[in-house]
Design an enzyme around this catalytic site. Structure first.
Site, PDB file in Angstrom:
ATOM      1  CB  SER A 143     -29.770   9.030 -13.442  1.00 45.45           C
ATOM      2  OG  SER A 143     -29.175  10.073 -14.198  1.00 45.45           O
ATOM      3  CE1 TYR A 156     -25.669   9.219  -9.749  1.00 40.46           C
ATOM      4  CE2 TYR A 156     -25.814   9.850 -12.051  1.00 40.46           C
ATOM      5  CZ  TYR A 156     -26.376   9.792 -10.790  1.00 40.46           C
ATOM      6  OH  TYR A 156     -27.642  10.295 -10.579  1.00 40.46           O
TER       7      TYR A 156
HETATM    8  C1  BGC Z   1     -27.057  13.697 -11.743  1.00 39.32           C
HETATM    9  C2  BGC Z   1     -26.864  15.192 -11.761  1.00 39.32           C
HETATM   10  C3  BGC Z   1     -26.900  15.720 -13.199  1.00 39.32           C
HETATM   11  C4  BGC Z   1     -28.157  15.239 -13.885  1.00 39.32           C
HETATM   12  C5  BGC Z   1     -28.226  15.678 -15.349  1.00 39.32           C
HETATM   13  C6  BGC Z   1     -28.300  13.342 -12.504  1.00 39.32           C
HETATM   14  O1  BGC Z   1     -28.452  11.967 -12.523  1.00 39.32           O
HETATM   15  O2  BGC Z   1     -27.174  13.249 -10.395  1.00 39.32           O
HETATM   16  O3  BGC Z   1     -25.628  15.504 -11.182  1.00 39.32           O
HETATM   17  O4  BGC Z   1     -26.908  17.149 -13.181  1.00 39.32           O
HETATM   18  O5  BGC Z   1     -28.210  13.829 -13.836  1.00 39.32           O
HETATM   19  O6  BGC Z   1     -27.049  15.430 -16.025  1.00 39.32           O
END
Ligand code: BGC
Length: 255
Positions: A143, A156
């Site tokens: 991410s 996360y």
């Molecule tokens: C998350 C999303 C978020 C995006 C941008 C992703 O890794 O799972 O919830 O909208 O990042 O911030």
């Protein structure tokens, strides 16, 4: 077709980005092992799309937050398809809570699925390749939040930051075996993980304003990059994070 003769396992491919990747790799000629928590209608729908493209496929299942299941998923995939060449660690979860209110239960869930799952699935996959003396590809769906803070999503971010260092470490350790390891880092993609955001027009508009390309991404946007990393064109790429975020991570504006 760049992936003919290859077998790819994509964790969490019953929906969202995972399904998009499974279908895209099948279009490139790969046979596909669909993985989801349960072998239910979601996983079977993805498999049906793979088969409609004329590719072979199967379903493996189990909660990847438990290491026994990770080993089982790889073993079951090999038993059904004979081999695995490409592993895409895609399954992921997130939980919203201010840091001071994060429960141990949510912490464990997020770290177990996003980090432990990728760790032990990759370990079992690497052993399989090394035993067979074959090269392979590991692609983690990370991410932008492996790099960028995301207030109210501490577990996360911790899991994705750890996935960044895991990728770099494994890229170095596994290179002598011809195994490349890279991260794909999506920004805001329209998938079920973002259901709340997608149903909140104000929040959605604010976010889109913040993205230089002014739209959310699609699973296909991510899948194209994964297909490239899985292909021979990416033979010399390892230990890298590649962003697919419409510029979100680098945005700054005073207007
Ligand atoms: C998350 C999303 C978020 C995006 C941008 C992703 O890794 O799972 O919830 O909208 O990042 O911030």
């Amino acid at each position: 077709m760049k992936l003919e003769g290859k077998v790819a396992l994509i964790t969490g491919s019953g929906q969202g980005i995972g399904r998009g990747i499974a279908v895209r790799l099948a279009k490139e000629g790969a046979d596909i092992i669909v993985d989801d928590r349960a072998d239910d209608s979601r996983a079977q729908e993805t498999l049906a799309e793979i088969k409609a493209l004329g590719r072979r496929g199967c379903v493996v299942s189990g909660d990847i937050g438990q290491s026994d299941n990770d080993r089982h998923i790889i073993a079951d995939g090999i038993a059904q398809m004979g081999r695995i060449d490409i592993l895409v660690n895609n399954a992921g979860v997130e939980r919203h809570a201010p840091f001071l209110e994060v429960t141990e239960e949510d912490y464990d869930l997020v770290l177990d699925v996003n980090l432990r799952g990728a760790f032990f699935t990759t370990q079992a996959f690497a052993k399989h390749l090394i035993d067979d003396g074959r090269p392979g590809r590991v692609i983690n769906i990370s991410s932008v939040h492996e790099e960028l803070p995301f207030p109210n999503f501490s577990p996360y971010c911790a899991s994705k930051g750890a996935l960044k260092m895991l990728m770099r470490n494994l890229a170095v350790e596994l290179a002598p075996h011809g195994i490349t390891v890279n991260n794909v880092a999506p920004g805001a993609i329209a998938t079920p993980i973002n259901t709340k955001l997608l149903n909140d027009p104000q929040l959605l508009q604010r976010l889109q304003q913040n993205i230089p390309l002014k739209r959310l991404g699609t699973p296909d946007d991510v899948a194209g990059l994964v297909a490239f990393l899985a292909s021979p064109d990416a033979d010399y790429i390892t230990a890298a994070t590649l962003y697919v975020d419409g510029g979100l991570m680098r945005n700054y504006s005073e207007q």
